[in-house]
Scaffold this motif. Structure first.
Motif, PDB file in Angstrom:
ATOM      1  N   GLY A  19       0.828  -1.191   0.000  1.00 24.55           N
ATOM      2  CA  GLY A  19       0.000   0.000   0.000  1.00 24.55           C
ATOM      3  C   GLY A  19       0.868   1.249   0.000  1.00 24.55           C
ATOM      4  N   PRO A  20       0.252   2.406  -0.234  1.00 22.98           N
ATOM      5  CA  PRO A  20       1.020   3.652  -0.297  1.00 22.98           C
ATOM      6  C   PRO A  20       1.524   4.061   1.076  1.00 22.98           C
ATOM      7  CG  PRO A  20      -1.334   4.103  -0.375  1.00 22.98           C
ATOM      8  CD  PRO A  20      -1.190   2.613  -0.439  1.00 22.98           C
ATOM      9  N   PRO A  21       2.514   4.949   1.132  1.00 25.66           N
ATOM     10  CA  PRO A  21       2.994   5.450   2.432  1.00 25.66           C
ATOM     11  C   PRO A  21       1.861   6.117   3.211  1.00 25.66           C
ATOM     12  CG  PRO A  21       4.485   6.063   0.656  1.00 25.66           C
ATOM     13  CD  PRO A  21       3.260   5.499   0.003  1.00 25.66           C
ATOM     14  N   ILE A 208     -14.398  -3.154  19.217  1.00 28.89           N
ATOM     15  CA  ILE A 208     -13.103  -3.715  18.818  1.00 28.89           C
ATOM     16  C   ILE A 208     -13.093  -3.789  17.291  1.00 28.89           C
ATOM     17  CG2 ILE A 208     -11.544  -5.686  18.987  1.00 28.89           C
ATOM     18  CD1 ILE A 208     -12.889  -6.383  21.642  1.00 28.89           C
ATOM     19  N   THR A 209     -12.204  -3.056  16.646  1.00 24.91           N
ATOM     20  CA  THR A 209     -12.263  -2.887  15.201  1.00 24.91           C
ATOM     21  C   THR A 209     -10.884  -2.925  14.569  1.00 24.91           C
ATOM     22  OG1 THR A 209     -12.963  -1.361  13.434  1.00 24.91           O
ATOM     23  CG2 THR A 209     -12.225  -0.379  15.490  1.00 24.91           C
ATOM     24  N   SER A 210     -10.857  -3.247  13.283  1.00 21.87           N
ATOM     25  CA  SER A 210      -9.632  -3.126  12.490  1.00 21.87           C
ATOM     26  C   SER A 210      -9.422  -1.700  12.004  1.00 21.87           C
ATOM     27  CB  SER A 210      -9.706  -4.066  11.283  1.00 21.87           C
ATOM     28  OG  SER A 210     -10.721  -3.611  10.384  1.00 21.87           O
ATOM     29  N   GLY A 211     -10.443  -0.862  12.181  1.00 20.29           N
ATOM     30  CA  GLY A 211     -10.435   0.490  11.639  1.00 20.29           C
ATOM     31  C   GLY A 211     -11.282   0.624  10.391  1.00 20.29           C
ATOM     32  N   PRO A 239       3.957  -0.531   8.269  1.00 16.46           N
ATOM     33  CA  PRO A 239       2.717  -0.701   7.504  1.00 16.46           C
ATOM     34  C   PRO A 239       2.649  -1.991   6.693  1.00 16.46           C
ATOM     35  CG  PRO A 239       3.497   1.564   7.337  1.00 16.46           C
ATOM     36  CD  PRO A 239       4.563   0.808   8.069  1.00 16.46           C
ATOM     37  N   ALA A 240       3.713  -2.324   5.969  1.00 14.11           N
ATOM     38  CA  ALA A 240       3.666  -3.508   5.100  1.00 14.11           C
ATOM     39  C   ALA A 240       3.445  -4.779   5.901  1.00 14.11           C
ATOM     40  CB  ALA A 240       4.950  -3.604   4.282  1.00 14.11           C
ATOM     41  N   ARG A 241       4.075  -4.871   7.072  1.00 16.16           N
ATOM     42  CA  ARG A 241       3.940  -6.088   7.880  1.00 16.16           C
ATOM     43  C   ARG A 241       2.547  -6.195   8.492  1.00 16.16           C
ATOM     44  NH1 ARG A 241       8.661  -8.870   8.743  1.00 16.16           N
ATOM     45  NH2 ARG A 241      10.582  -7.815   8.115  1.00 16.16           N
ATOM     46  N   GLU A 253      -3.419   1.900   7.200  1.00 22.57           N
ATOM     47  CA  GLU A 253      -3.985   3.246   7.066  1.00 22.57           C
ATOM     48  C   GLU A 253      -5.331   3.341   7.774  1.00 22.57           C
ATOM     49  OE1 GLU A 253      -4.880   6.608   3.628  1.00 22.57           O
ATOM     50  OE2 GLU A 253      -4.442   4.531   3.055  1.00 22.57           O
ATOM     51  N   ASN A 254      -6.164   2.314   7.641  1.00 24.22           N
ATOM     52  CA  ASN A 254      -7.457   2.321   8.337  1.00 24.22           C
ATOM     53  C   ASN A 254      -7.277   2.413   9.845  1.00 24.22           C
ATOM     54  OD1 ASN A 254      -8.919   2.140   5.969  1.00 24.22           O
ATOM     55  ND2 ASN A 254      -9.205  -0.076   6.091  1.00 24.22           N
ATOM     56  N   ALA A 255      -6.314   1.665  10.384  1.00 28.14           N
ATOM     57  CA  ALA A 255      -6.096   1.663  11.825  1.00 28.14           C
ATOM     58  C   ALA A 255      -5.621   3.024  12.318  1.00 28.14           C
ATOM     59  CB  ALA A 255      -5.089   0.580  12.195  1.00 28.14           C
TER      60      ALA A 255
END
Length: 411
Positions: A19-21, A208-211, A239-241, A253-255
């Protein structure tokens, strides 16, 4: 009332790209930095609890007995460590993730239940403090460790009225914290808002959410409905991991965005970390803590991987050296003088190994997406239902069996 329309189709990501930075915000801390203020508030907590003890016990002799037993409980729980860190969010103060904020009816009820199990005073044996309530089988992710893997994206069972009935039933039994999970509970945000808006005072509600779907608007709706906080799953500082672990290129990014939206709305923010074998190094733990501090979160929750769900049959247990490292991290971040303005760390495994398990309706339990009762999210074996039947009998039977894996001496 019909169930909320699904927001997504069934999605599975197998190889998630990085995903993007992601631009990381720097948000104001919620953990108090002033030593004077912490000291004054600690004294205030003592006064509040003394007032509550007098209300419950009625006589000086019983008050003294209750104080002795509460202090002994604290010694078993903390040893020689002394709690000093306090966080403030939306006018309430927090010292533990699984303790309601003060002031509030939920905090008073929590103290009442704790004292009642030590020096009974209210004519019941209720000791259940919190419930993990899974409300949906739907989820857009494919998380490496998912304990509900076998139930994901099956036909929904629970209606809004079912959820409302379960919340009412647990509130009637003095439950002071309810954590809505799934699947991804934010797929049923309309149901969450409606149920909590109708609930009576005395319970702190969390999601409790992933975002996913945790927009600025939805954060505000949750707060307005009466939610206390949000637990956001974030399993790596890279982020990648994290995206690979969660099976989605948008997971990180969602989190991060969810943390920012929740912080802005006045919700307590907890970042939940599954500390895998690969992750659990001192460098990763400290990098994660620095990220949490930058995001202004209140709590970091550490979960140990369990061989259930998507991890079933896999050698995921941490080594003794890694468990020792996690315990050292917990002690340093919570009690080390150089970390007094960092997020508080909640590591249930630390206390579970010393006090035994509080699951199986002793202090908490898990309700799955069919409304069935289990000892905890990671120790699933149906033990009656939260819908229909005799809930009291089911809770008593579960409590009597206890947790087979951690049968230590609880108080």
């Amino acid at each position: 009332m019909p169930m909320e329309t699904n927001l997504i189709a069934d999605i599975t990501y197998v190889d998630a790209p990085a995903g993007p930075p992601v631009a990381l915000p720097t948000l104001p801390p919620t953990v108090l930095t002033s030593r004077l203020r912490r000291g004054l508030l600690t004294g205030l907590f003592h006064l509040v609890e003394a007032r509550l003890l007098w209300r419950f016990m009625r006589t000086p002799a019983r008050v003294r007995l209750a104080i002795e037993r509460v202090n002994e409980l604290k010694r078993v729980y903390y040893g020689e460590l002394r709690v000093r860190k306090i966080a403030r969010v939306a006018g309430r103060y927090y010292r533990e993730y699984q303790t309601p904020g003060w002031p509030g009816a939920a905090y008073d009820a929590y103290v009442a239940t704790t004292v009642n199990r030590l020096v009974p005073f209210r004519g019941d044996a209720e000791t259940l403090n919190l419930v993990f309530l899974a409300i949906t089988k739907k989820c857009p992710l494919a998380c490496e460790h998912c304990f509900e893997w076998d139930a994901l994206n099956q036909k929904e069972s629970l209606t809004r009225d079912d959820i409302r009935a379960m919340v009412a039933a647990f509130q009637a039994r003095h439950v002071t914290q309810i954590f809505f999970s799934g699947g991804e509970p934010m797929l049923r945000v309309n149901d969450l808002v409606a149920v909590v808006a109708d609930a009576r005072p005395g319970t702190d509600f969390w999601v409790i959410t992933s975002g996913f779907n945790f927009t600025r608007e939805n954060a505000g709706r949750l707060r307005q409905a009466g939610f206390t906080g949000v637990t956001i799953s974030l399993d790596h500082h890279e982020p990648a991991r994290h995206n690979a672990f969660r099976g989605s290129p948008q997971a990180y990014e969602n989190a991060v965005r969810a943390a920012a939206h929740a912080h802005e709305a006045g919700l307590v923010v907890n970042l939940s970390l599954c500390a895998t074998q690969e992750f659990t190094t001192e460098a990763n733990l400290m990098a994660y803590a620095r990220l949490a501090r930058q995001l202004g979160v209140t709590f970091i929750q550490i979960l140990e991987p369990r061989a259930v769900g998507h991890y079933a049959g896999k050698p995921v247990d941490l080594s003794p050296a890694q468990l020792t490292l996690l315990e050292a991290f917990y002690v340093a971040l919570n009690f080390g003088p150089q970390y007094l303005d960092w997020p508080l760390v909640h590591y249930y495994g630390y206390h579970q190994r010393r006090m035994g398990c509080g699951g199986a309706a002793d202090r908490f339990l898990y309700v799955d997406t069919d409304g069935d009762l289990h000892a905890c999210p990671f120790c699933q074996k149906k033990s009656g239902s939260a819908l229909g039947g005799n809930l009291d009998e089911a809770l008593a039977a579960m409590k009597n069996r206890g947790c087979h894996a951690f049968a230590g001496a609880t108080m």
